[in-house]
Design a protein around this motif. Structure first.
Motif, short mmCIF file in Angstrom:
data_model
loop_
_atom_site.label_atom_id
_atom_site.label_comp_id
_atom_site.label_asym_id
_atom_site.label_seq_id
_atom_site.Cartn_x
_atom_site.Cartn_y
_atom_site.Cartn_z
N GLN A 160 0.83 -1.20 0.00
CA GLN A 160 0.00 0.00 0.00
C GLN A 160 0.87 1.26 0.00
O GLN A 160 2.01 1.25 0.47
N THR A 161 0.29 2.35 -0.49
CA THR A 161 0.97 3.64 -0.45
C THR A 161 0.88 4.22 0.96
O THR A 161 0.05 3.81 1.77
N ALA A 162 1.73 5.21 1.20
CA ALA A 162 1.72 5.86 2.51
C ALA A 162 0.37 6.47 2.81
O ALA A 162 -0.14 6.40 3.93
N GLU A 163 -0.26 7.06 1.81
CA GLU A 163 -1.55 7.72 2.02
C GLU A 163 -2.65 6.70 2.32
O GLU A 163 -3.49 6.92 3.19
N SER A 164 -2.65 5.59 1.58
CA SER A 164 -3.70 4.59 1.82
C SER A 164 -3.53 3.95 3.20
O SER A 164 -4.52 3.65 3.87
N VAL A 211 6.22 -0.55 3.54
CA VAL A 211 7.46 -0.45 2.76
C VAL A 211 8.50 0.29 3.60
O VAL A 211 8.21 1.37 4.11
N ASP A 270 8.97 3.91 3.26
CA ASP A 270 7.82 4.76 3.59
C ASP A 270 7.56 4.84 5.10
O ASP A 270 6.68 5.58 5.53
N GLU A 313 7.69 8.33 6.77
CA GLU A 313 6.62 9.22 6.30
C GLU A 313 5.27 8.81 6.91
O GLU A 313 4.49 9.66 7.36
N ILE A 314 5.00 7.51 6.94
CA ILE A 314 3.74 7.04 7.51
C ILE A 314 3.67 7.37 8.99
O ILE A 314 2.63 7.82 9.50
#
Length: 712
Positions: free
Chosen positions: A142-146, A174, A177, A180-181
């Motif tokens: 998943q992306t950081a935003e999701s 990840v 990431d 950032e998360i």
């Protein structure tokens, strides 16, 4: 009321076993009696509970761990409704809670179940159990935003259903990431949010797991080799030069069994460490000729070679769908999981939020947990001179995976790397030094010659002496390149601590070097001194041992109540031996009036309240002594071994005391756990040691350099 923690999720694949294991580790540090309850279970063995039972020595009856299986639960809900299902599960939970101070509840796994709203089921169960909840969100792919959005939604879901949410955990993100998360979630929720990166070693299956899943036959290899993680898959089909270039560290080589060139080439590359592989998987039910297998066994002893009946394509399909699992047979994965959890979770803060009741008992496991936590809180570097010893390497891997301290291993670097490769270990975080060719050898020779000039030691002679791993390691400590040293698994006590007597020497306030053992009994920790170094201390030395032992006890959280042991209690006996103990007791009282001490006193009067009430009813130490000082080495050494063997006590030590910097000795029969504990103790000792300064030069006292080390 029993405190309970419910670890749950929102979907499958979140790797929450890492969190469940980490929470169990936290609870067992604080509480003696921890129970486990899984409301719903699939058919087959529960791998996580078996791991918890083995690792934490749980005595809980496995039959009480589970509420019911999914099929039974689904049928019950369909026939009698959700309320009846919950009622029965609550009854079974409370049957466990009655017997334990804290219960860890393992939520449902969202895999192949027939419950339409599994999240709501977990929330309602947690509420009915009176348990606080730690939801785990999986972030793989998943992306950081999701991930941020899903975590906030998960919190709202459990909070909205009335749950007491302790913290949120995001797992398997990840690695790039993670920061950032964490930044996006920090202070955005009313509870702490911890973010764990994906760790390939946890999801990688071991060679043993692959062999079992594929029904393979082990042609070569030992248990250590089969325990290796298969971090990558490399398929062999190319010519040997191209094939060798495709190998990666920890890869599993998959090749038809008739490709003897690739089999020999892969194992030769492993033997050279370029790179170390996990093993070979031979397809098409082909076996190399006997002479090839003989050569393979000599090239890379212990490296697994496994044959399977399927072809490469079907084998590949199964391998890519396979994932490693935490279980009792993968203790190294458990160490990796705990290291990951402890690195990214504020364990102290989470434990406070759990508010688990502190136990008045101190079990061996609780003491060992405390050692690792205390060492990790202020990381130090410990040098291990016996870098090619298998037990030391296993201990080093545990220490590195758990982040307990930084390590330097001494010995021929190529031998260390080869041994580590054969054991399937990654020592990438450790510093490796060969004293024979180290640039430090010249510097150390000059320093040792300077320290031993009064003994006629020249630089030329010193150059040979400092090539010895124990002398080299001790000089690293003396020169501030390491904070402490642990040796002795293959060296005698004398060989281990003589360099410390010559180089590090005693503290300004210590007359001699002595030792203690931490004796971990079923419900408390006692400190025994001196059981390893001084054969027949006089009254002055015995007093010094008592004062040192009290300080060591306090350093490790044992409240010091000192018993000066003798064959006589109080004034009931006389003689040279009793008089020595009586004099030593008075010397301690005059030097340290703040210490609680009693002596002479017999062992039973020191530790047993009913005996103390008869023999010394007014004593504040008798019956509750925690630091027991033996009159001589013969008595102390035999007593600690008798208690260790007869009472099942865990003896941690010997821990040396009185040196300016920490050096500790191992028994030559030391197990991996013993080495881990001793290194942790050494790191803790180093935390309280002042850094060397020009105002505190090495003291060449008359007692320390020539003090004789007794060989136990």
């Amino acid at each position: 009321m029993t405190r309970s923690v419910y670890v749950t999720g929102i979907d499958r694949g979140d790797g929450r076993q890492v969190v469940e294991l980490g929470v169990m580790e936290l609870l067992t540090r604080q509480v003696d009696r921890v129970g486990v309850f899984r409301p719903l279970v699939h058919d087959g063995p529960d791998r996580l509970f078996e791991l918890l039972r083995a690792r934490y020595r749980l005595t809980q009856d496995p039959a009480t761990v589970y509420g019911m299986d999914y099929h039974e639960a689904s049928a019950l809900q369909a026939e009698q409704g959700a309320d009846e299902l919950l009622s029965q599960l609550v009854d079974r939970f409370h049957a466990v809670a009655r017997d334990y101070d804290v219960v860890l509840v393992l939520g449902t796994d969202f895999a192949d179940t027939q419950f339409p709203d599994e999240l709501a089921l977990n929330a309602r169960l947690a509420n009915e159990f009176g348990a606080s909840v730690i939801p785990v969100v999986g972030g793989r792919g998943q992306t950081a935003e999701s991930v941020r959005a899903e975590t906030r939604n998960a919190f709202r879901a459990y909070d909205g259903l009335g749950c007491d949410v302790l913290a949120m955990v995001v797992n398997r993100v990840v690695p790039a990431d993670r920061a950032e998360i964490h930044e996006r979630l920090e202070n955005r929720l009313p509870v702490p949010c911890y973010v764990l990166p994906d760790e390939p070693a946890l999801s990688a299956p071991t060679v043993a797991q692959i062999t079992h899943a594929l029904g393979g036959e082990v042609l070569l290899g030992d248990d250590s080799g089969l325990a290796r993680d298969a971090l990558n898959i490399v398929f062999g089909g190319a010519l040997l030069p191209n094939f060798l270039g495709a190998l990666t560290p920890g890869c599993l080589v998959v090749t038809p069994g008739d490709r003897a060139d690739l089999v020999v080439g892969a194992l030769a590359a492993h033997s050279a460490g370029t790179p170390p592989i996990a093993g070979l998987l031979l397809t098409l039910n082909e076996r190399p000729a006997d002479h090839i297998l003989t050569l393979a066994a000599r090239l890379a002893p212990g490296t697994p070679v496994v044959a399977v009946e399927t072809g490469s394509f079907l084998t590949a399909s199964e391998l890519f769908a396979m994932e490693g699992k935490l279980n009792a047979a993968t203790p190294r994965k458990a160490e990796t999981a705990l290291g990951l959890f402890e690195r990214y979770v504020d364990t102290g803060g989470l434990l406070k939020r759990v508010s688990a009741p502190s136990s008045s008992r101190v079990t061996p496991m609780m003491f060992e947990h405390k050692l690792l936590e205390q060492a990790r809180s202020d990381r130090r570097r410990v040098v291990l001179p016996e870098g090619t010893e298998t037990r030391v390497l296993h201990a080093a891997e545990v220490l590195l995976r758990r982040g307990v301290c930084d390590l330097t291993l001494l010995g021929p670097v190529d031998q260390i790397l080869k041994k580590a490769a054969d054991l399937g270990m990654d020592l990438g975080a450790a510093q490796l030094i060969d004293p024979q060719d180290s640039p430090l050898r010249d510097r150390f020779a000059e320093r040792y010659a300077e320290l031993r000039a009064h003994r006629g030691v020249s630089v030329e002679l010193a150059y040979d002496v400092v090539a010895d791993v124990n002398y080299f390691g001790t000089l690293m400590v003396e020169e501030g390149l390491a904070d402490g040293m642990v040796s002795g698994s293959v060296h005698s006590t004398a060989a281990t601590i003589r360099p410390a007597f010559e180089i590090i020497k005693t503290k300004p306030d210590a007359r001699i070097v002595s030792s203690v053992f931490f004796m971990c009994l079923a419900d408390k920790v006692l400190v025994y001194g001196d059981c390893a170094v001084n054969p027949d201390p006089d009254a002055e030395q015995l007093a010094d041992i008592a004062i040192q032992s009290a300080a060591t006890a306090e350093q490790f959280g044992v409240e010091a109540r000192i018993a000066m042991l003798s064959y006589s209690t109080g004034t009931s006996g006389s003689g040279a031996d009793v008089d020595k103990v009586r004099t030593a007791t008075e010397l301690v009282r005059s030097r340290r009036p703040d210490l609680r001490i009693e002596g002479p006193i017999q062992y039973d009067a020191a530790v047993e309240p009913t005996v103390a009430a008869t023999k010394l009813p007014e004593s504040e130490v008798a019956g509750q002594a925690s630091v027991l000082i033996f009159p001589d080495l013969n008595t102390g050494n035999n007593t600690y071994k008798a208690v260790q063997r007869s009472a099942g006590a865990i003896a941690v030590g010997p821990v040396l005391q009185g040196l300016r910097k920490p050096v500790n000795d191992l028994s030559r029969g030391a197990l991996v756990g013993d080495i881990v504990n001793t290194v942790a103790i050494t790191a803790i000792q180093a935390q309280s040691q002042a850094r060397p300064s020009a105002a505190d030069p090495a003291r060449d006292t008359s007692t320390t350099p020539d003090q004789k080390a007794s060989v136990q």
